[in-house]
Design a protein around this motif. Structure first.
Motif, short mmCIF file in Angstrom:
data_model
loop_
_atom_site.label_atom_id
_atom_site.label_comp_id
_atom_site.label_asym_id
_atom_site.label_seq_id
_atom_site.Cartn_x
_atom_site.Cartn_y
_atom_site.Cartn_z
N SER A 79 0.85 -1.19 0.00
CA SER A 79 0.00 0.00 0.00
C SER A 79 0.89 1.24 0.00
CB SER A 79 -0.91 0.02 1.23
OG SER A 79 -1.69 -1.16 1.29
N SER A 92 3.53 12.48 -9.26
CA SER A 92 3.68 11.06 -9.57
C SER A 92 4.81 10.46 -8.76
CB SER A 92 3.96 10.87 -11.07
OG SER A 92 5.27 11.32 -11.40
N VAL A 107 2.84 5.87 -11.09
CA VAL A 107 1.44 6.20 -10.85
C VAL A 107 1.36 7.71 -10.70
CG1 VAL A 107 -0.56 5.89 -9.35
CG2 VAL A 107 1.01 3.98 -9.72
N GLY A 109 -1.21 11.32 -10.58
CA GLY A 109 -2.55 11.79 -10.27
C GLY A 109 -2.64 13.30 -10.38
N ALA A 119 -6.27 9.31 -11.31
CA ALA A 119 -5.02 8.60 -11.03
C ALA A 119 -4.89 7.43 -12.00
CB ALA A 119 -4.98 8.09 -9.59
N LYS A 120 -3.69 7.30 -12.60
CA LYS A 120 -3.45 6.24 -13.57
C LYS A 120 -2.02 5.76 -13.47
CE LYS A 120 -6.73 7.83 -17.11
NZ LYS A 120 -7.53 6.57 -17.18
N GLN A 121 -1.80 4.53 -13.94
CA GLN A 121 -0.44 4.01 -14.08
C GLN A 121 0.08 4.34 -15.48
OE1 GLN A 121 2.23 -0.13 -13.81
NE2 GLN A 121 -0.01 -0.25 -13.74
N LEU A 141 -1.40 -3.48 -10.22
CA LEU A 141 -2.26 -2.70 -9.33
C LEU A 141 -3.48 -3.50 -8.91
CD1 LEU A 141 -2.20 0.78 -11.14
CD2 LEU A 141 -0.88 0.09 -9.14
N THR A 145 -8.29 0.41 -6.13
CA THR A 145 -7.55 1.04 -5.02
C THR A 145 -6.73 2.25 -5.47
OG1 THR A 145 -5.59 -0.39 -5.32
CG2 THR A 145 -7.34 -1.19 -3.86
N THR A 146 -6.71 2.55 -6.74
CA THR A 146 -5.91 3.66 -7.25
C THR A 146 -6.78 4.91 -7.37
OG1 THR A 146 -4.56 2.11 -8.52
CG2 THR A 146 -4.40 4.43 -9.11
N PHE A 159 -2.61 4.02 -3.81
CA PHE A 159 -2.73 2.85 -4.68
C PHE A 159 -2.14 1.64 -3.97
CE2 PHE A 159 1.13 5.16 -5.61
CZ PHE A 159 2.12 4.20 -5.67
N GLN A 160 -2.50 0.47 -4.45
CA GLN A 160 -1.98 -0.80 -3.96
C GLN A 160 -1.55 -1.66 -5.15
OE1 GLN A 160 -5.33 -2.27 -1.52
NE2 GLN A 160 -3.97 -2.20 0.24
#
Length: 374
Positions: A79, A92, A107, A109, A119-121, A141, A145-146, A159-160
């Motif tokens: 986490s 990021s 990641v 945001g 939020a994105k990878q 991911l 959770t993001t 994020f996780q």
């Protein structure tokens, strides 16, 4: 009545002052975050879909106010919560095996105009937006959770992901203020830093972007000084100081020798850089051409015929014009490299001043040489 009225006014003023100080203190505590206080994180923890109470915390990037909290569950899920000031740009955190930004997964945001957090990878395949596509990367991911939460002038990127162990380096970045992401592709950062993290102890090295950043600086400094500065000086020594024999010869080969070594080191450092900026291929091709010319000059020096040899005049012609071509390519490549690296205009201006001084001095010395020949 007047004393009582005055006393009442003073009491109200004092009360308002105390109330203002209290509200300011509360606002500051809400707008800031630290590892010694959980007040700020507690205000947003209800919006984060995983527990945040027992996460390890460290100051990630002090100059930018970045704070990272992380933890590992018994099921091997990591986490992360990145806390950073809201500067109207994306924030990021990337995960890198060697400290380099290119090739890592991040990641990122940001908030939209309506205050909604996104939020994105991203897979950081290069430094252009087209090389940083969304929803790609090596992080596994955990779905749902993001997210990004904006609270009291701070952004909380949570994020996780599942992994035996995160990569040993974290890369932090802040985007340009007010920049809009085109199709969610990540635009070039305004500032970034890198740090090594020991996840067992929660100790991180000071963030300074030492990896790729220092390689580029080393490449630019050595190649620019060797090919772009010392080589032109070496040519001037051979052209205009021959009356000071043998000083001109030893000065010429010494300056050119140092320039060749530095320039070669710069080219080698350039091979280790992963850069797909516009013009990078041309910059590399010019660098290789200059290196080939330099190697030819070294071999020509080792095979230099005697002054009385019939082929000496052809050797002189070859030596002079190959050297001048190499310097011309080097000057163009210095400006091209500065443009690709997005360096400050002051560096280009400084190098331009050096060239102007070199050209003026060469013209003056050329006139004197011409007059002496007549």
């Amino acid at each position: 009545m007047k004393p009582r009225s005055c006393s009442s006014s003073m009491s109200r003023a004092l009360l308002l002052l105390l109330l203002f100080c209290f509200c300011s203190s509360v606002a500051r505590s809400q707008a800031t975050d630290s590892c010694t206080s959980t007040t700020s994180l507690a205000a947003v923890s209800r919006l984060i879909p995983f527990a945040t109470s027992n996460l390890t915390c460290f100051d990630a990037w002090t100059s930018q106010g970045f704070i990272v909290r992380y933890g590992k569950s018994a099921q091997g899920t990591w986490s992360f919560v990145l806390s950073a000031p809201d500067q109207g740009a994306y924030v990021s955190v990337g995960f890198s095996a060697d400290g380099a930004m290119v090739g890592s997964s991040a990641v990122a945001g940001w908030t939209t105009g309506s205050g909604v957090g996104v939020a994105k990878q991203y897979r950081l395949g290069g430094t252009r937006p087209a090389s940083c596509p969304p929803d790609q990367g090596s992080l596994t991911l955990v779905p749902g959770t993001t997210l990004l939460v904006a609270q009291s002038s701070r952004l909380y990127l949570a994020f996780q992901f599942t992994a035996p162990q995160p990569t040993p380096y974290l890369i932090y970045a802040v985007g340009p203020s007010g920049a809009q992401l085109s199709g969610n592709y990540l635009v070039r950062h305004r500032s970034y830093a890198a740090a090594a993290v020991n996840y067992a102890t929660g100790v991180a090295s000071s963030a300074g972007g030492a990896s790729s950043f220092d390689k580029k600086k080393w490449h630019g400094a050595t190649a620019g000084l060797g090919w772009g500065v010392l080589m032109p000086i070496g040519i001037a020594l051979a052209r205009y100081f021959k009356r000071h024999d043998p000083f001109w010869f030893y000065a010429h080969i010494s300056v050119q020798g140092v320039g060749f070594v530095l320039g070669t080191a710069g080219v080698v450092a350039g091979f280790k850089l992963d850069d797909d900026e516009p013009g990078a291929d041309s910059h590399q091709a010019l660098g290789i051409t200059i290196l080939v010319c330099g190697c030819l000059q070294v071999m020509a020096f080792l095979a230099r015929p005697d002054k009385g040899s019939k082929v000496r005049r052809y050797w002189n012609w070859y030596h002079h014009y190959v050297g001048r071509a190499a310097v011309a390519f080097a000057v163009a490549n210095v400006f091209l490299g500065l443009s690709i690296a997005h360096e400050a205009a002051a560096l280009s201006a400084l190098y331009g001043i050096f060239l102007a001084v070199w050209v003026v001095a060469s013209v003056v010395l050329e006139v004197r040489l011409w007059r002496s020949a007549r």
